[in-house]
Scaffold this motif. Structure first.
Motif, PDB file in Angstrom:
ATOM      1  N   ALA A  25       0.831  -1.206   0.000  1.00 48.84           N
ATOM      2  CA  ALA A  25       0.000   0.000   0.000  1.00 48.84           C
ATOM      3  C   ALA A  25       0.866   1.256   0.000  1.00 48.84           C
ATOM      4  CB  ALA A  25      -0.933  -0.008   1.211  1.00 48.84           C
ATOM      5  N   LEU A  26       1.891   1.295   0.845  1.00 42.74           N
ATOM      6  CA  LEU A  26       2.777   2.463   0.917  1.00 42.74           C
ATOM      7  C   LEU A  26       3.621   2.589  -0.345  1.00 42.74           C
ATOM      8  CD1 LEU A  26       3.854   2.210   4.655  1.00 42.74           C
ATOM      9  CD2 LEU A  26       2.475   4.029   3.626  1.00 42.74           C
ATOM     10  N   GLU A  27       4.078   1.468  -0.872  1.00 40.28           N
ATOM     11  CA  GLU A  27       4.883   1.501  -2.095  1.00 40.28           C
ATOM     12  C   GLU A  27       4.072   2.080  -3.253  1.00 40.28           C
ATOM     13  OE1 GLU A  27       8.381   1.088  -4.243  1.00 40.28           O
ATOM     14  OE2 GLU A  27       8.058   0.779  -2.094  1.00 40.28           O
ATOM     15  N   SER A  28       2.768   1.798  -3.272  1.00 40.37           N
ATOM     16  CA  SER A  28       1.926   2.319  -4.359  1.00 40.37           C
ATOM     17  C   SER A  28       1.808   3.833  -4.291  1.00 40.37           C
ATOM     18  CB  SER A  28       0.541   1.666  -4.328  1.00 40.37           C
ATOM     19  OG  SER A  28      -0.251   2.139  -3.246  1.00 40.37           O
ATOM     20  N   LEU A  29       1.973   4.427  -3.109  1.00 36.93           N
ATOM     21  CA  LEU A  29       1.985   5.888  -2.990  1.00 36.93           C
ATOM     22  C   LEU A  29       3.327   6.454  -3.428  1.00 36.93           C
ATOM     23  CD1 LEU A  29       0.071   6.519   0.363  1.00 36.93           C
ATOM     24  CD2 LEU A  29      -0.718   6.961  -1.963  1.00 36.93           C
ATOM     25  N   SER A  57      10.772   2.034   7.216  1.00 33.23           N
ATOM     26  CA  SER A  57      11.449   1.982   5.917  1.00 33.23           C
ATOM     27  C   SER A  57      10.897   3.008   4.934  1.00 33.23           C
ATOM     28  CB  SER A  57      11.330   0.573   5.319  1.00 33.23           C
ATOM     29  OG  SER A  57       9.996   0.292   4.906  1.00 33.23           O
ATOM     30  N   TYR A  58       9.713   3.572   5.220  1.00 29.30           N
ATOM     31  CA  TYR A  58       9.106   4.550   4.318  1.00 29.30           C
ATOM     32  C   TYR A  58       9.171   5.976   4.856  1.00 29.30           C
ATOM     33  CZ  TYR A  58       7.264   0.985   1.207  1.00 29.30           C
ATOM     34  OH  TYR A  58       7.160  -0.037   0.295  1.00 29.30           O
ATOM     35  N   SER A  59       9.612   6.154   6.065  1.00 28.82           N
ATOM     36  CA  SER A  59       9.554   7.480   6.701  1.00 28.82           C
ATOM     37  C   SER A  59      10.356   8.540   5.967  1.00 28.82           C
ATOM     38  CB  SER A  59      10.027   7.389   8.152  1.00 28.82           C
ATOM     39  OG  SER A  59      11.369   6.926   8.215  1.00 28.82           O
ATOM     40  N   GLU A  60      11.374   8.133   5.215  1.00 28.92           N
ATOM     41  CA  GLU A  60      12.205   9.089   4.479  1.00 28.92           C
ATOM     42  C   GLU A  60      11.903   9.107   2.981  1.00 28.92           C
ATOM     43  OE1 GLU A  60      14.178  11.147   6.060  1.00 28.92           O
ATOM     44  OE2 GLU A  60      13.713  10.217   7.997  1.00 28.92           O
ATOM     45  N   GLU A  90      -6.294  20.923   1.222  1.00 25.89           N
ATOM     46  CA  GLU A  90      -7.729  20.912   0.932  1.00 25.89           C
ATOM     47  C   GLU A  90      -8.195  19.569   0.385  1.00 25.89           C
ATOM     48  OE1 GLU A  90     -11.029  23.320  -1.790  1.00 25.89           O
ATOM     49  OE2 GLU A  90      -8.903  23.727  -2.019  1.00 25.89           O
ATOM     50  N   LEU A  91      -7.378  18.945  -0.443  1.00 22.99           N
ATOM     51  CA  LEU A  91      -7.756  17.664  -1.039  1.00 22.99           C
ATOM     52  C   LEU A  91      -7.183  16.523  -0.208  1.00 22.99           C
ATOM     53  CD1 LEU A  91      -7.177  18.410  -4.842  1.00 22.99           C
ATOM     54  CD2 LEU A  91      -9.288  18.654  -3.506  1.00 22.99           C
ATOM     55  N   VAL A  92      -8.047  15.552   0.122  1.00 21.68           N
ATOM     56  CA  VAL A  92      -7.629  14.402   0.927  1.00 21.68           C
ATOM     57  C   VAL A  92      -7.957  13.124   0.172  1.00 21.68           C
ATOM     58  CG1 VAL A  92      -7.933  13.121   3.080  1.00 21.68           C
ATOM     59  CG2 VAL A  92      -7.960  15.634   3.097  1.00 21.68           C
ATOM     60  N   ALA A  93      -6.936  12.285  -0.015  1.00 21.05           N
ATOM     61  CA  ALA A  93      -7.120  10.976  -0.632  1.00 21.05           C
ATOM     62  C   ALA A  93      -7.125   9.925   0.470  1.00 21.05           C
ATOM     63  CB  ALA A  93      -5.999  10.680  -1.629  1.00 21.05           C
ATOM     64  N   ILE A  94      -8.235   9.206   0.603  1.00 21.84           N
ATOM     65  CA  ILE A  94      -8.324   8.130   1.585  1.00 21.84           C
ATOM     66  C   ILE A  94      -7.696   6.871   0.975  1.00 21.84           C
ATOM     67  CG2 ILE A  94      -9.859   6.652   2.916  1.00 21.84           C
ATOM     68  CD1 ILE A  94      -9.795   9.522   3.918  1.00 21.84           C
ATOM     69  N   CYS A  95      -6.769   6.269   1.707  1.00 26.85           N
ATOM     70  CA  CYS A  95      -6.071   5.067   1.231  1.00 26.85           C
ATOM     71  C   CYS A  95      -6.184   3.984   2.290  1.00 26.85           C
ATOM     72  CB  CYS A  95      -4.599   5.365   0.960  1.00 26.85           C
ATOM     73  SG  CYS A  95      -4.280   6.767  -0.132  1.00 26.85           S
ATOM     74  N   ASP A  96      -6.498   2.768   1.892  1.00 30.27           N
ATOM     75  CA  ASP A  96      -6.572   1.660   2.834  1.00 30.27           C
ATOM     76  C   ASP A  96      -5.239   0.930   2.894  1.00 30.27           C
ATOM     77  OD1 ASP A  96      -9.155   2.232   3.486  1.00 30.27           O
ATOM     78  OD2 ASP A  96     -10.054   0.709   2.196  1.00 30.27           O
ATOM     79  N   SER A  97      -4.923   0.403   4.063  1.00 27.72           N
ATOM     80  CA  SER A  97      -3.608  -0.197   4.283  1.00 27.72           C
ATOM     81  C   SER A  97      -3.451  -1.583   3.664  1.00 27.72           C
ATOM     82  CB  SER A  97      -3.317  -0.293   5.787  1.00 27.72           C
ATOM     83  OG  SER A  97      -4.291  -1.087   6.442  1.00 27.72           O
ATOM     84  N   ASP A  98      -4.518  -2.126   3.087  1.00 25.63           N
ATOM     85  CA  ASP A  98      -4.398  -3.421   2.412  1.00 25.63           C
ATOM     86  C   ASP A  98      -4.761  -3.333   0.935  1.00 25.63           C
ATOM     87  OD1 ASP A  98      -7.062  -2.965   2.850  1.00 25.63           O
ATOM     88  OD2 ASP A  98      -7.533  -4.996   3.505  1.00 25.63           O
ATOM     89  N   ASP A  99      -4.961  -2.113   0.426  1.00 24.42           N
ATOM     90  CA  ASP A  99      -5.243  -1.918  -0.996  1.00 24.42           C
ATOM     91  C   ASP A  99      -4.044  -1.294  -1.693  1.00 24.42           C
ATOM     92  OD1 ASP A  99      -7.782  -2.924  -0.598  1.00 24.42           O
ATOM     93  OD2 ASP A  99      -8.696  -0.957  -0.331  1.00 24.42           O
ATOM     94  N   ILE A 100      -4.089  -1.239  -3.011  1.00 26.83           N
ATOM     95  CA  ILE A 100      -2.965  -0.737  -3.799  1.00 26.83           C
ATOM     96  C   ILE A 100      -3.487   0.329  -4.763  1.00 26.83           C
ATOM     97  CG2 ILE A 100      -1.186  -1.353  -5.498  1.00 26.83           C
ATOM     98  CD1 ILE A 100      -1.291  -4.212  -4.293  1.00 26.83           C
ATOM     99  N   CYS A 101      -2.885   1.503  -4.716  1.00 27.09           N
ATOM    100  CA  CYS A 101      -3.283   2.586  -5.618  1.00 27.09           C
ATOM    101  C   CYS A 101      -2.665   2.392  -6.994  1.00 27.09           C
ATOM    102  CB  CYS A 101      -2.848   3.940  -5.057  1.00 27.09           C
ATOM    103  SG  CYS A 101      -3.699   4.429  -3.553  1.00 27.09           S
ATOM    104  N   HIS A 102      -3.452   2.615  -8.023  1.00 26.83           N
ATOM    105  CA  HIS A 102      -2.922   2.668  -9.386  1.00 26.83           C
ATOM    106  C   HIS A 102      -1.931   3.832  -9.455  1.00 26.83           C
ATOM    107  CE1 HIS A 102      -2.835   3.482 -13.718  1.00 26.83           C
ATOM    108  NE2 HIS A 102      -3.277   2.252 -13.897  1.00 26.83           N
ATOM    109  N   PRO A 103      -0.832   3.698 -10.208  1.00 29.52           N
ATOM    110  CA  PRO A 103       0.175   4.769 -10.256  1.00 29.52           C
ATOM    111  C   PRO A 103      -0.364   6.143 -10.638  1.00 29.52           C
ATOM    112  CG  PRO A 103       1.027   2.781 -11.275  1.00 29.52           C
ATOM    113  CD  PRO A 103      -0.429   2.522 -10.991  1.00 29.52           C
TER     114      PRO A 103
END
Length: 281
Positions: A25-29, A57-60, A90-103
């Motif tokens: 999930a984080l890698e997809s962001l 591992s993603y904090s940086e 102003e804009l907020v994207a909701i992301c779930d921790s077990d889903d994957i965002c399209h690039p």
């Protein structure tokens, strides 16, 4: 990028999440064609070391990364509320921790808000997968334009929550997410529709949604049916529905959510509420 079109990506996780899913999930962001201007990750209660290692591992790897720690598990709704209070843009994207965002998710949805300043909520179709995004089993689709989404609301939730991006001010103006068993999002969209806020759905799936039998288990049982019944009563009293639609909707929900076994419920969704398809990665 102007402040008004800057994006906060919000994700919550808890001890029950699988480290490999959170990592994907984080890698997809990270892999977005346009990264969000900030990433807010909310830890809902204590978690195992493996999850903490993924987060570290993603904090940086993001320009602006906030890790919000909630001492005791409070539930996803309250964790999300805490995260929204930390959003800077102003804009907020909701992301779930077990889903994957399209690039192209952030870029595509941001462009819709930029093109039409009257739009308040944007979601997309979902590509539902099992185990791997190479195994897409169905597409959860919705109409594209505001009028059709508003007509749909009396039958079912008109926005795909896992892929939603919204204007935070507009959401807050109707009270934000308010507790309603397994239907906080549906209740929010009903209130926004009643106030005339504009919706949009992107036909291209911008989120890979992880699915299994547990997903349909959560959409059944007496407690869920009662929650849905109250939603239908609310829309009837608010003039968003009528008695005929209310009656049909309640009968269908009773059969699907209470009478059918989980296996038959899953089959009902696959046959009547899903499409076959795939998307480019």
């Amino acid at each position: 990028m102007s402040m008004k079109n800057s994006v906060s990506a919000l994700m919550c996780y808890y001890n029950g999440e699988k480290p490999e899913n959170l990592n994907l999930a984080l890698e997809s962001l990270v892999n977005q064609t346009q990264q969000p201007e900030e990433v807010i990750l909310v830890r809902d209660g204590p978690v195992k070391d493996e999850l903490s290692e993924v987060v570290a591992s993603y904090s940086e790897r993001f320009n602006n990364f906030k890790h919000i720690l909630i001492e005791n598990n409070s539930g996803h709704g309250k964790a999300r509320e805490r995260g929204l209070a930390e959003c800077s843009f102003e804009l907020v994207a909701i992301c779930d921790s077990d889903d994957i965002c399209h690039p192209e998710r952030i870029e595509t949805q941001r462009a819709i808000f930029f093109k039409d300043p009257k739009v308040s909520v944007v979601s997309s179709n979902l590509a539902e997968f099992k185990n791997s995004i190479d195994n897409i089993v169905s597409i959860k689709s919705l109409p594209e334009n505001d009028a059709d989404l508003k007509r749909l609301i009396k039958w079912k939730c008109p926005i795909n929550q896992p892929s939603v991006m919204f204007r935070l001010h507009d959401v807050n103006s109707v009270g934000g997410y308010v507790h309603w068993y397994n239907n906080e999002d549906y209740y929010l969209w009903i209130r926004m529709a009643a106030k005339g806020f504009k919706f949009h759905n992107t036909p291209k799936p911008l989120v890979y949604f992880r699915t299994d039998e547990n997903v349909f288990e959560r959409r059944g049982g007496w407690k869920y049916f009662v929650s849905e019944l109250k939603i239908q009563k609310l829309m009837l009293s608010a003039g968003l529905s009528n008695f005929g639609v209310f009656t049909v909707s309640v009968v269908v929900r009773f059969i699907v959510q209470v009478v059918l076994t989980n296996r038959l419920r899953m089959r009902f969704y696959e046959v009547f509420l899903r499409e076959k398809g795939e998307i480019s990665k």
